[in-house]
Design a protein around this motif. Structure first.
Motif, PDB file in Angstrom:
ATOM      1  N   LYS A   1      33.516  -0.081  51.970  1.00 17.80           N
ATOM      2  CA  LYS A   1      34.126   1.238  52.126  1.00 17.80           C
ATOM      3  C   LYS A   1      35.418   1.289  51.314  1.00 17.80           C
ATOM      4  O   LYS A   1      36.174   0.310  51.264  1.00 17.80           O
ATOM      5  CB  LYS A   1      34.421   1.523  53.600  1.00 17.80           C
ATOM      6  N   LEU A   2      35.677   2.441  50.695  1.00 21.67           N
ATOM      7  CA  LEU A   2      36.887   2.568  49.887  1.00 21.67           C
ATOM      8  C   LEU A   2      38.133   2.337  50.736  1.00 21.67           C
ATOM      9  O   LEU A   2      39.075   1.675  50.305  1.00 21.67           O
ATOM     10  CB  LEU A   2      36.939   3.944  49.222  1.00 21.67           C
ATOM     11  N   ARG A   3      38.128   2.851  51.959  1.00 19.66           N
ATOM     12  CA  ARG A   3      39.285   2.670  52.835  1.00 19.66           C
ATOM     13  C   ARG A   3      39.559   1.177  53.069  1.00 19.66           C
ATOM     14  O   ARG A   3      40.702   0.727  53.044  1.00 19.66           O
ATOM     15  CB  ARG A   3      39.044   3.373  54.175  1.00 19.66           C
ATOM     16  N   ASP A   4      38.498   0.398  53.277  1.00 18.00           N
ATOM     17  CA  ASP A   4      38.660  -1.028  53.539  1.00 18.00           C
ATOM     18  C   ASP A   4      39.222  -1.760  52.328  1.00 18.00           C
ATOM     19  O   ASP A   4      40.064  -2.659  52.460  1.00 18.00           O
ATOM     20  CB  ASP A   4      37.321  -1.648  53.943  1.00 18.00           C
ATOM     21  N   LEU A   5      38.755  -1.392  51.118  1.00 14.61           N
ATOM     22  CA  LEU A   5      39.266  -2.036  49.912  1.00 14.61           C
ATOM     23  C   LEU A   5      40.746  -1.725  49.718  1.00 14.61           C
ATOM     24  O   LEU A   5      41.541  -2.616  49.373  1.00 14.61           O
ATOM     25  CB  LEU A   5      38.464  -1.585  48.688  1.00 14.61           C
ATOM     26  N   LEU A   6      41.132  -0.476  49.947  1.00 17.30           N
ATOM     27  CA  LEU A   6      42.541  -0.103  49.798  1.00 17.30           C
ATOM     28  C   LEU A   6      43.416  -0.902  50.759  1.00 17.30           C
ATOM     29  O   LEU A   6      44.502  -1.365  50.390  1.00 17.30           O
ATOM     30  CB  LEU A   6      42.707   1.398  50.045  1.00 17.30           C
ATOM     31  N   HIS A   7      42.946  -1.073  51.987  1.00 19.79           N
ATOM     32  CA  HIS A   7      43.719  -1.841  52.967  1.00 19.79           C
ATOM     33  C   HIS A   7      43.771  -3.316  52.580  1.00 19.79           C
ATOM     34  O   HIS A   7      44.824  -3.951  52.679  1.00 19.79           O
ATOM     35  CB  HIS A   7      43.090  -1.693  54.348  1.00 19.79           C
ATOM     36  N   GLU A   8      42.635  -3.849  52.140  1.00 17.22           N
ATOM     37  CA  GLU A   8      42.575  -5.268  51.799  1.00 17.22           C
ATOM     38  C   GLU A   8      43.516  -5.608  50.650  1.00 17.22           C
ATOM     39  O   GLU A   8      44.168  -6.656  50.653  1.00 17.22           O
ATOM     40  CB  GLU A   8      41.140  -5.666  51.437  1.00 17.22           C
ATOM     41  N   ARG A   9      43.608  -4.726  49.664  1.00 11.01           N
ATOM     42  CA  ARG A   9      44.447  -4.976  48.489  1.00 11.01           C
ATOM     43  C   ARG A   9      45.840  -4.359  48.638  1.00 11.01           C
ATOM     44  O   ARG A   9      46.575  -4.278  47.654  1.00 11.01           O
ATOM     45  CB  ARG A   9      43.755  -4.438  47.236  1.00 11.01           C
ATOM     46  N   SER A  10      46.188  -3.927  49.856  1.00 10.14           N
ATOM     47  CA  SER A  10      47.527  -3.381  50.156  1.00 10.14           C
ATOM     48  C   SER A  10      47.903  -2.240  49.214  1.00 10.14           C
ATOM     49  O   SER A  10      49.040  -2.160  48.713  1.00 10.14           O
ATOM     50  CB  SER A  10      48.582  -4.499  50.087  1.00 10.14           C
ATOM     51  N   ILE A  11      46.956  -1.351  48.961  1.00  7.51           N
ATOM     52  CA  ILE A  11      47.199  -0.192  48.112  1.00  7.51           C
ATOM     53  C   ILE A  11      47.540   0.985  49.014  1.00  7.51           C
ATOM     54  O   ILE A  11      46.696   1.460  49.773  1.00  7.51           O
ATOM     55  CB  ILE A  11      45.965   0.121  47.246  1.00  7.51           C
ATOM     56  N   GLU A  12      48.765   1.443  48.949  1.00 10.97           N
ATOM     57  CA  GLU A  12      49.228   2.495  49.835  1.00 10.97           C
ATOM     58  C   GLU A  12      49.062   3.860  49.175  1.00 10.97           C
ATOM     59  O   GLU A  12      49.562   4.097  48.075  1.00 10.97           O
ATOM     60  CB  GLU A  12      50.699   2.263  50.207  1.00 10.97           C
ATOM     61  N   ILE A  13      48.336   4.739  49.853  1.00  5.14           N
ATOM     62  CA  ILE A  13      48.148   6.116  49.396  1.00  5.14           C
ATOM     63  C   ILE A  13      48.283   7.026  50.617  1.00  5.14           C
ATOM     64  O   ILE A  13      48.342   6.554  51.755  1.00  5.14           O
ATOM     65  CB  ILE A  13      46.766   6.324  48.736  1.00  5.14           C
ATOM     66  N   ASP A  14      48.327   8.305  50.365  1.00  2.92           N
ATOM     67  CA  ASP A  14      48.315   9.266  51.457  1.00  2.92           C
ATOM     68  C   ASP A  14      46.855   9.445  51.882  1.00  2.92           C
ATOM     69  O   ASP A  14      46.138  10.301  51.363  1.00  2.92           O
ATOM     70  CB  ASP A  14      48.919  10.600  50.992  1.00  2.92           C
ATOM     71  N   GLU A  15      46.424   8.608  52.828  1.00  4.59           N
ATOM     72  CA  GLU A  15      45.011   8.585  53.197  1.00  4.59           C
ATOM     73  C   GLU A  15      44.540   9.922  53.753  1.00  4.59           C
ATOM     74  O   GLU A  15      43.424  10.366  53.479  1.00  4.59           O
ATOM     75  CB  GLU A  15      44.744   7.466  54.217  1.00  4.59           C
ATOM     76  N   GLU A  16      45.375  10.570  54.544  1.00  4.15           N
ATOM     77  CA  GLU A  16      44.982  11.851  55.134  1.00  4.15           C
ATOM     78  C   GLU A  16      44.727  12.893  54.050  1.00  4.15           C
ATOM     79  O   GLU A  16      43.737  13.638  54.095  1.00  4.15           O
ATOM     80  CB  GLU A  16      46.066  12.332  56.101  1.00  4.15           C
ATOM     81  N   LYS A  17      45.607  12.919  53.049  1.00  5.81           N
ATOM     82  CA  LYS A  17      45.464  13.880  51.957  1.00  5.81           C
ATOM     83  C   LYS A  17      44.221  13.581  51.115  1.00  5.81           C
ATOM     84  O   LYS A  17      43.426  14.488  50.816  1.00  5.81           O
ATOM     85  CB  LYS A  17      46.713  13.845  51.079  1.00  5.81           C
ATOM     86  N   ILE A  18      44.048  12.314  50.736  1.00  4.23           N
ATOM     87  CA  ILE A  18      42.911  11.946  49.900  1.00  4.23           C
ATOM     88  C   ILE A  18      41.595  12.140  50.645  1.00  4.23           C
ATOM     89  O   ILE A  18      40.595  12.593  50.086  1.00  4.23           O
ATOM     90  CB  ILE A  18      43.047  10.483  49.416  1.00  4.23           C
ATOM     91  N   ASP A  19      41.603  11.815  51.939  1.00  7.53           N
ATOM     92  CA  ASP A  19      40.395  11.998  52.738  1.00  7.53           C
ATOM     93  C   ASP A  19      40.015  13.483  52.791  1.00  7.53           C
ATOM     94  O   ASP A  19      38.830  13.845  52.721  1.00  7.53           O
ATOM     95  CB  ASP A  19      40.625  11.461  54.153  1.00  7.53           C
ATOM     96  N   ALA A  20      41.019  14.347  52.902  1.00  9.18           N
ATOM     97  CA  ALA A  20      40.766  15.789  52.931  1.00  9.18           C
ATOM     98  C   ALA A  20      40.199  16.276  51.601  1.00  9.18           C
ATOM     99  O   ALA A  20      39.285  17.112  51.564  1.00  9.18           O
ATOM    100  CB  ALA A  20      42.045  16.540  53.272  1.00  9.18           C
ATOM    101  N   LEU A  21      40.713  15.748  50.508  1.00  9.82           N
ATOM    102  CA  LEU A  21      40.205  16.137  49.181  1.00  9.82           C
ATOM    103  C   LEU A  21      38.767  15.667  48.990  1.00  9.82           C
ATOM    104  O   LEU A  21      37.924  16.415  48.475  1.00  9.82           O
ATOM    105  CB  LEU A  21      41.109  15.563  48.098  1.00  9.82           C
ATOM    106  N   LEU A  22      38.492  14.428  49.392  1.00 13.75           N
ATOM    107  CA  LEU A  22      37.124  13.934  49.291  1.00 13.75           C
ATOM    108  C   LEU A  22      36.179  14.737  50.190  1.00 13.75           C
ATOM    109  O   LEU A  22      35.009  14.924  49.862  1.00 13.75           O
ATOM    110  CB  LEU A  22      37.060  12.448  49.681  1.00 13.75           C
ATOM    111  N   GLY A  23      36.716  15.223  51.308  1.00 10.66           N
ATOM    112  CA  GLY A  23      35.916  15.997  52.244  1.00 10.66           C
ATOM    113  C   GLY A  23      35.458  17.337  51.691  1.00 10.66           C
ATOM    114  O   GLY A  23      34.639  18.012  52.323  1.00 10.66           O
ATOM    115  N   GLU A  24      35.964  17.724  50.528  1.00  5.82           N
ATOM    116  CA  GLU A  24      35.520  18.952  49.877  1.00  5.82           C
ATOM    117  C   GLU A  24      34.463  18.681  48.796  1.00  5.82           C
ATOM    118  O   GLU A  24      34.004  19.606  48.136  1.00  5.82           O
ATOM    119  CB  GLU A  24      36.732  19.663  49.247  1.00  5.82           C
TER     120      GLU A  24
END
Length: 347
Positions: A320-343
């Motif tokens: 899962k993309l979320r898991d990779l971001l967490h594993e590699r300590s990549i900080e993003i605005d998850e709520e915002k990106i998740d909302a964009l992907l949700g479209e």
């Protein structure tokens, strides 16, 4: 607590034993309860008493209402009549849900042996699917033809719409081979369905809750077998929610800790919980993630100098993309990106 014995249809010997616990008063914020519908085994020839009331009592202790279905058995009944009995039982419970204070979207089915086959059918092909199922040494693939003519092989019907499953069995079961459970696990894994499985090293078929008061432990009985009861209750809490402790109005259960699916790859819209293969295979998603991808290219170091960023994403395609971001300590605005992907349609 109230106990009722009700008739759910016109078939002989088909009945529903109802165990209803009190709500409110001393139970305070519990105004309704989740429930389990228990389906005993018996090779479609009888309904085992060992896998009926003793099982109900275990779940009652955990706060669930319990229903025991004694369904159509014997030579005069043929498949799919047992499944029709299940459908009738669920409809009956739903029709009395307000009176009985039952959360109709939080009903799990617990089935054993042939009853596990029926519970597996509830999880996969029934019209009234439960929130989750518990499958004990269940007939799910092999030996189906031996117990019921024209009955489905459950493992072959697992798909994205199958509900979360908790499975347990004995490796030494010489009545229902453990391959039934293994085939079901493989099917659930392929479909991306949440499941938990416990295969005990040794023990007889039909061990129910593993209590010596129900079945004596003669020559070979794994001492860990009784653990399946509490483990299954924990699983149901994970996928259906636990009793809420707090002051929020009208809140009976917490939100589930675990989704029904391992990823969102089968959903209509993309999310951070889709796999990298699914997201990066969608051109629109890559446009949405252009800034995130730029950060990932800087943060994710290739395994070898020859590998490209695309090669790395191929390696991580099932993650899962979320898991990779967490594993590699990549900080993003998850709520915002998740909302964009949700479209973005998941096509």
């Amino acid at each position: 607590m109230r106990t009722l014995e009700v008739t759910i249809n016109s078939r002989e010997d088909v009945s529903l034993t109802v165990y209803l616990q009190d709500v409110e008063k001393e139970f305070r914020n519990i105004t309704k309860r989740p429930a389990v519908l228990i389906i005993p085994g018996g090779g479609y020839q009888f309904c085992s008493d060992r896998e009926a009331d003793p099982v109900a009592l275990a779940y009652l202790k955990a706060g669930y209402d319990a229903f025991v279905l004694r369904y159509s058995v014997g030579d005069k009944y043929k498949w799919p009549e047992p499944l029709e009995d299940y459908e009738d039982a669920i409809e009956y419970i739903e029709s009395h849900a307000e009176e009985w204070n039952v959360l109709t979207d939080k009903i799990a089915v617990v089935g054993f042996s042939a009853g596990g086959h029926l519970a597996g059918a509830a999880a996969t092909i029934a019209n009234h699917k439960p929130a989750a199922v518990v499958l004990g040494y269940a007939v799910l693939n092999e030996v189906v033809d031996e117990i019921a003519q024209d009955a489905p092989r459950i493992a072959e019907h697992v798909d994205y719409d199958t509900v979360p499953c908790f499975l347990f069995a004995s490796r030494a079961d010489n009545v229902v081979p453990v391959k039934n459970t293994l085939d079901m696990m493989n099917a659930l894994d392929k479909a991306g369905i949440t499941f938990e499985s416990h295969i005990y090293a040794f023990g007889p078929h039909g061990f129910s809750v593993g209590d010596t008061a129900i079945q004596t432990r003669e020559s070979s009985f794994c001492e860990r077998i009784p653990n399946w009861v509490q483990d299954s209750i924990g699983f149901l809490k994970d996928v259906m929610g636990d009793f809420y402790v707090g002051t929020a109005e009208n809140k009976i259960l917490t939100e589930p800790k675990c989704k029904a699916h391992m990823t969102d790859d089968g959903s209509a819209w993309l999310s951070l919980d889709c796999t990298i293969g699914r997201i990066f295979g969608n051109p629109k998603a890559k446009e949405v993630l252009i800034d995130v991808i730029a950060i990932m290219q800087k943060k994710i170091i290739p395994f070898t100098p020859e590998m490209t960023f695309g090669d790395m994403m191929e390696c991580f395609s099932r993650m899962k993309l979320r898991d990779l971001l967490h594993e590699r300590s990549i900080e993003i605005d998850e709520e915002k990106i998740d909302a964009l992907l949700g479209e973005v349609p998941n096509i």
